[in-house]
Design a protein around this motif. Sequence first.
Motif, mmCIF file in Angstrom:
data_model
loop_
_atom_site.group_PDB
_atom_site.id
_atom_site.type_symbol
_atom_site.label_atom_id
_atom_site.label_comp_id
_atom_site.label_asym_id
_atom_site.label_seq_id
_atom_site.Cartn_x
_atom_site.Cartn_y
_atom_site.Cartn_z
ATOM 1 N N LEU A 1 12.383 -55.953 84.032
ATOM 2 C CA LEU A 1 11.937 -54.563 84.111
ATOM 3 C C LEU A 1 12.491 -53.847 85.335
ATOM 4 N N TRP B 1 16.399 -53.478 76.885
ATOM 5 C CA TRP B 1 15.189 -53.351 76.072
ATOM 6 C C TRP B 1 15.439 -52.624 74.760
ATOM 7 N N SER B 2 16.399 -51.717 74.727
ATOM 8 C CA SER B 2 16.747 -51.097 73.446
ATOM 9 C C SER B 2 17.300 -52.146 72.497
ATOM 10 N N VAL C 1 18.232 -51.348 82.213
ATOM 11 C CA VAL C 1 16.945 -51.615 81.568
ATOM 12 C C VAL C 1 16.959 -51.070 80.143
ATOM 13 N N LEU D 1 6.175 -50.111 77.483
ATOM 14 C CA LEU D 1 7.493 -49.654 77.037
ATOM 15 C C LEU D 1 7.378 -48.831 75.759
ATOM 16 N N TRP E 1 11.839 -45.671 81.317
ATOM 17 C CA TRP E 1 12.813 -46.757 81.397
ATOM 18 C C TRP E 1 14.108 -46.431 80.664
ATOM 19 N N ILE F 1 4.908 -54.606 79.690
ATOM 20 C CA ILE F 1 5.805 -54.679 78.526
ATOM 21 C C ILE F 1 5.292 -53.773 77.406
ATOM 22 N N THR G 1 7.518 -55.662 67.642
ATOM 23 C CA THR G 1 7.674 -56.645 68.702
ATOM 24 C C THR G 1 6.292 -57.133 69.111
ATOM 25 N N VAL H 1 16.496 -55.260 72.474
ATOM 26 C CA VAL H 1 15.390 -56.111 72.036
ATOM 27 C C VAL H 1 14.500 -55.381 71.042
ATOM 28 N N LEU H 2 14.033 -54.203 71.420
ATOM 29 C CA LEU H 2 13.049 -53.486 70.611
ATOM 30 C C LEU H 2 13.640 -52.942 69.316
#
Length: 472
Positions: free
Chosen positions: A424, A231-232, A227, A311, A221, A308, A241, A234-235
């Motif tokens: 995603l 997500w970077s 994406v 990831l 991803w 999820i 997480t 978020v994570l």
Amino acid sequence: MDGSTEHDAIGSAYQDSLSADKDATQVILLELERILTSRPFRSSGRSKQFLSYVVRNSLDGHLENLKERTIGTEVFERDPDYATGDDPVVRVNAGEVRRRLEQYYYGAPTDTPVRIEIPLGSYIPEFHWTSKGAAEQSSAQSPPAPATQLVAEPVPAAYEKPAKPEVSAAPLAPESRGARSTVPAISDQRHWMLAGITVLAIGCVVLWLQNRAMHRSFYPWQSEASVAAFWSGVLDARPDTDVVIADSSFTLVQIITKKSFSFQDYLSRSFISQLHAPNVSPEMGAALDLIATKHLGSTSDFRLAQRIVALDPLGKNVHLYYARDYMPALVKQDNVILIGSSIANPWAELFESHMNFIAKSTSDTPTYIVNRSPSAGEQAIYTPTDSIGYCTVAFLPNPDHNGSVLLLEGTGSEATEAAGDFLLSEDQLSTFQKLLHADKFPYFEVLLKTSQVRGTPLSTTLVAYRTYPNLH
């Protein structure tokens, strides 16, 4: 050896043993303090309390205190007769501490003298001495070695300064064969060194390419621009997480009893005692008790959670929780991803006051979407049909604004899975990112319309959205 001398020797050995034990205890306590002030433990009060309690009780020899009920009472302030089967607070926190210890030792200095571990299936800590710690303990019990003396020695005659040679007017003699042979020898050495450096450089490039290919296979991803951007963000907001999946048992008992229970009812487990109304037969009461105590979930929710969690394929930073096993403290210190609306995942209730699009349902009505502040052309209520569903995605800050919260809600399990598909999918996220004209995703909410067949979402259309750039 007479009796007095033997007694003195035994007493001295005993005192040395006590001193060694005391030194070992001090080393373990120093390691404990390092762990408690480290990054993985710094923000987790419960994990610090748990680890400190079990280590200190173990060192003091109070192993009888390291039982689930005792820890629940002493550390987590549960009643002495609380039901450990219904309240997994000790088991959940033990797992959390094991995970944080792994993170600590993954980045800990290599000269750590002792490792503290909580083995699976037990609350009694183990202390594993490293080679450095074992050497320190050994040297603490042995007399110091004598210092090495440095003695100046006379300089050998071979190293005395030679006499200055006389200069002769005679012509220089031609070089000997031995002197000439040193030139190609030096040249050969340089060629071998150059070849070695070339081989080493090629090896490094090959290893780098292999590592890059392996990283891409683990994290595909990250090669998808939108994406990866989402997500970077978020994570990377917090080290950990948490993915929290819905509690279908909680949904079922509300539908069967036609009652709605609050988040506080769920958190305290008081909803279980409220199932036995006067008009409920003993058989139905027993069935409700059985359902309420089971960990049931939706296949669609598990599929989404699995995607999820994938990831982070190494499992270091993304963790899966069942809604009933989750804890309030983690909401403030970790990123949180909540799957399901509040009727199935009551943790969503904590954030609904900050949301515009909310999935609502009662015990006797299907789930629908409420639009609290409709813009021009938008509806106030979105009701699903057999072939059309709706879902919402809310990307918000956590209560302390030091992490992120994702809420994925739908009018059915297929619609909830479509919310995950949106986050995603490079096609859907890149289209949304272009609509926002932003390189970095702000906090936002989206309302999506899905076409679906039983068990599978087919297509998704963006109906409405809100952005909250000022929350960053």
